[in-house]
Enzyme design. Structure first.
Site, short mmCIF file in Angstrom:
data_model
loop_
_atom_site.label_atom_id
_atom_site.label_comp_id
_atom_site.label_asym_id
_atom_site.label_seq_id
_atom_site.Cartn_x
_atom_site.Cartn_y
_atom_site.Cartn_z
N ASN A 219 8.90 -15.98 10.83
CA ASN A 219 7.62 -16.35 11.45
C ASN A 219 6.42 -15.50 11.01
O ASN A 219 5.28 -15.94 11.15
CB ASN A 219 7.74 -16.41 12.97
CG ASN A 219 8.02 -15.06 13.58
OD1 ASN A 219 8.63 -14.20 12.94
ND2 ASN A 219 7.56 -14.85 14.79
N GLU B 287 14.10 -5.63 16.82
CA GLU B 287 13.02 -6.30 17.55
C GLU B 287 13.41 -7.76 17.67
O GLU B 287 13.62 -8.43 16.66
CB GLU B 287 11.68 -6.16 16.81
CG GLU B 287 11.07 -4.78 16.88
CD GLU B 287 10.77 -4.32 18.30
OE1 GLU B 287 10.64 -5.17 19.21
OE2 GLU B 287 10.68 -3.10 18.51
N CYS C 299 6.91 -14.07 18.63
CA CYS C 299 7.78 -13.42 19.61
C CYS C 299 6.99 -12.96 20.82
O CYS C 299 7.54 -12.78 21.91
CB CYS C 299 8.49 -12.23 18.97
SG CYS C 299 7.34 -11.14 18.12
N GLU D 232 8.18 0.37 16.34
CA GLU D 232 7.68 0.15 14.99
C GLU D 232 6.17 0.41 14.97
O GLU D 232 5.52 0.42 16.00
CB GLU D 232 7.91 -1.31 14.58
CG GLU D 232 9.35 -1.74 14.63
CD GLU D 232 9.62 -2.93 13.75
OE1 GLU D 232 9.61 -4.05 14.25
OE2 GLU D 232 9.81 -2.72 12.52
#
Ligand code: NAD
Length: 475
Positions: free
Chosen positions: A147, A243, A277, A455
């Site tokens: 994505n 993640e 997300c 991150e």
């Protein structure tokens, strides 16, 4: 056919995959080699062989390479943004913005390569000096979803290289075009052979070989795959960062500015076809504003232009592929069976070109116990959950196995402050969409959404370096 990049060479695979444009399935974007397990092992060995010298390279050398990658991405933003939108289906403006984001990330970590932190702490003993040093971890395996085909690889590859690690990068099989273009830029930017490797192909075929060959693995994708990657990584006792998905709530209180709330919902839930997300798939709305909010959101959704990602004027591109479209439609059917009311959208649309078009779908009269509110759909689908007051809104917002992003729209400082402190998510937004982030600050979630250190930004140093505590007898 575009090849894998292993040990500084472009290498054909055992086969190839064609990359299809989701806005027009008659358009083949490109043909990409598929690596097998042996080639992945070879890439990991090449990275291992290159590691000692790369770990000793100067911060300036690494900074220059990362900066050059960022500059080339910026210079080619239109071309690469077009490629990204063509293969993933997000609208051109978003494709270009994502390439710019990737460039910013490379430039940020070019700077970080020059600022690798360490610490000097006074010893408890006389005549002893203690230094806390950060060293590269080794070979990092990087697994990414479809994505954000440029930005997510960038925010993993850039810190890995900045801190002196070598990389084996496996992009999602749906979007090899952006990954290959990025790899080609990195390969030309001056990294020694073996430092950066690209292996393409389905994770079900080469994922295990990747985890088996590296010293650490960073993964972004679904919970199911993340769990599998984590189990294999733990089996080898290597570090792992995950993640994963979200079921992000956006709370709208009676005292919210309606325009801000509607903008935040339409953007956060539906832009980029809801395939983020951080998308706000649960809109948790108090009674006093509920009807006005639903009417205004519905009116906006019905006006959104759904179409070919590269066509001027398109606001929502297609769903990424037929499998994802089937998943979206299946969840829409499940929600209706559960008693949710479909306010708008949720229909397959036909356009001039054959593609996976779906009208943005809003459900009302939903409860937080329904599957539509428990499981990630990952499409242009959101549901409204009506609540009495702020306390119920907070409790519904936190009642989820996920914890990536959350938001609140309110003009009350008291409720905004309380929500910020009590939301069980890694990201909290006040009067902003739940999606849409800065690149220089930490990113990540809680509960089932994430595992391991954050991150991005300076916090990336935690995953990509290993701490060494050094004691020296002074004098
Ligand atoms: P996915 O889990 O199907 O695939 C992700 C990657 O894992 C792909 O590269 C795939 O090839 C690989 N893979 C598959 N099986 C593997 C295995 N056994 N071993 C190793 N790798 C394997 O996810 P997707 O459909 O590409 O992406 C959508 C998901 O990603 C959604 O759940 C979304 O929420 C999540 N996502 C999370 C974030 C975040 O930062 N939290 C960001 C973007 C997307």
């Amino acid at each position: 056919m575009k090849h894998n990049h292993i040990a500084g060479r472009w290498v054909a695979g055992g086969g190839g995959i064609d990359n299809v444009n989701p806005s027009d399935t008659t358009d083949i974007v490109g043909s990409y080699a598929v690596a097998d397990g042996g080639m992945v092992a070879e890439a990991a060995q090449a990275a291992r062989a290159a590691f000692p010298a790369w770990a000793r390279s100067t911060p300036q050398q690494r900074a220059d390479i990362l900066d050059a990658v960022g500059s080339e991405l910026l210079a080619r933003r239109e071309e690469l943004g077009t490629l990204l939108s063509r293969e993933e289906g997000k609208i051109l403006a978003d494709g270009i913005a994502e390439v710019v984001r990737a460039a910013q990330v490379f430039k940020f970590f070019a700077g970080e390569a020059l600022r690798i932190p360490g610490e000097k702490v006074a010893s408890t003993r006389p005549g002893v000096e203690v230094d806390i040093l950060r060293e590269p971890v080794g070979v990092i395996g990087i697994v990414t979803p479809w994505n954000f085909p440029m930005a997510i690889p960038a925010w993993k590859i850039a810190p890995a290289l900045a801190y002196g690690n070598c990389v084996v990068f496996k992009p999602a099989e749906l979007v090899p075009g952006s990954a290959w273009a990025l790899a080609e830029i990195i390969a030309r930017a001056g990294v020694p052979a073996g430092v950066f490797n690209l292996v393409m192909g389905p994770g079900s075929l080469i994922g295990d070989a990747l985890v088996d060959g590296v010293d650490a693995v960073t993964f972004t994708g679904s919970v199911a795959t993340g769990r599998r990657v984590a189990q294999r990584a733990v089996g080898r006792m290597i570090r792992c960062q995950l993640e994963m998905g979200g079921k992000n709530p956006m709370v709208v209180l009676d005292d919210a500015d309606l325009d801000i709330a509607v903008d935040a919902a339409v953007n956060g839930s539906f832009f980029q076809t809801g395939q983020r997300c951080t998308a706000s798939s649960r809109l948790v709305v108090t009674e006093g504003i509920h009807d006005r909010f639903v009417a205004a959101v519905t009116e906006r959704l019905e006006r959104l232009a759904v179409g070919h990602a590269l066509k001027p004027g398109t606001e929502i591109g297609p769903v990424v592929d037929s499998r994802q479209l089937e998943q979206d439609l299946a969840y829409i059917a499940i929600a209706e069976q559960e008693g949710a009311r479909r306010r708008c959208g949720g229909q397959r649309l036909t356009r001039e070109t054959p593609g996976f078009y779906l009208s943005p779908c809003l459900f009302t009269e939903t409860t937080n116990a329904m599957r539509i509110n428990r499981e990630e759909v990952f499409g242009p689908v959101a549901s409204v959950i009506r609540v009495r007051d702020y306390d119920e809104a907070l409790s519904v917002a936190n009642d989820t196995p996920f914890g990536l992003s959350s938001g609140i729209c309110t003009s009350s400082l008291k409720h905004a402050t309380h929500f910020r402190a009590n939301s069980a998510a890694g990201l909290v937004m006040v009067n902003l969409p739940t999606a849409g982030l800065d690149f220089h600050v930490p990113f990540g979630g809680r509960k089932g959404s994430s595992h391991g250190p954050r991150e991005q930004g300076r916090y990336a140093v935690e995953f990509y370096t290993s701490v060494k505590t050094a004691y020296v007898r002074a004098g």
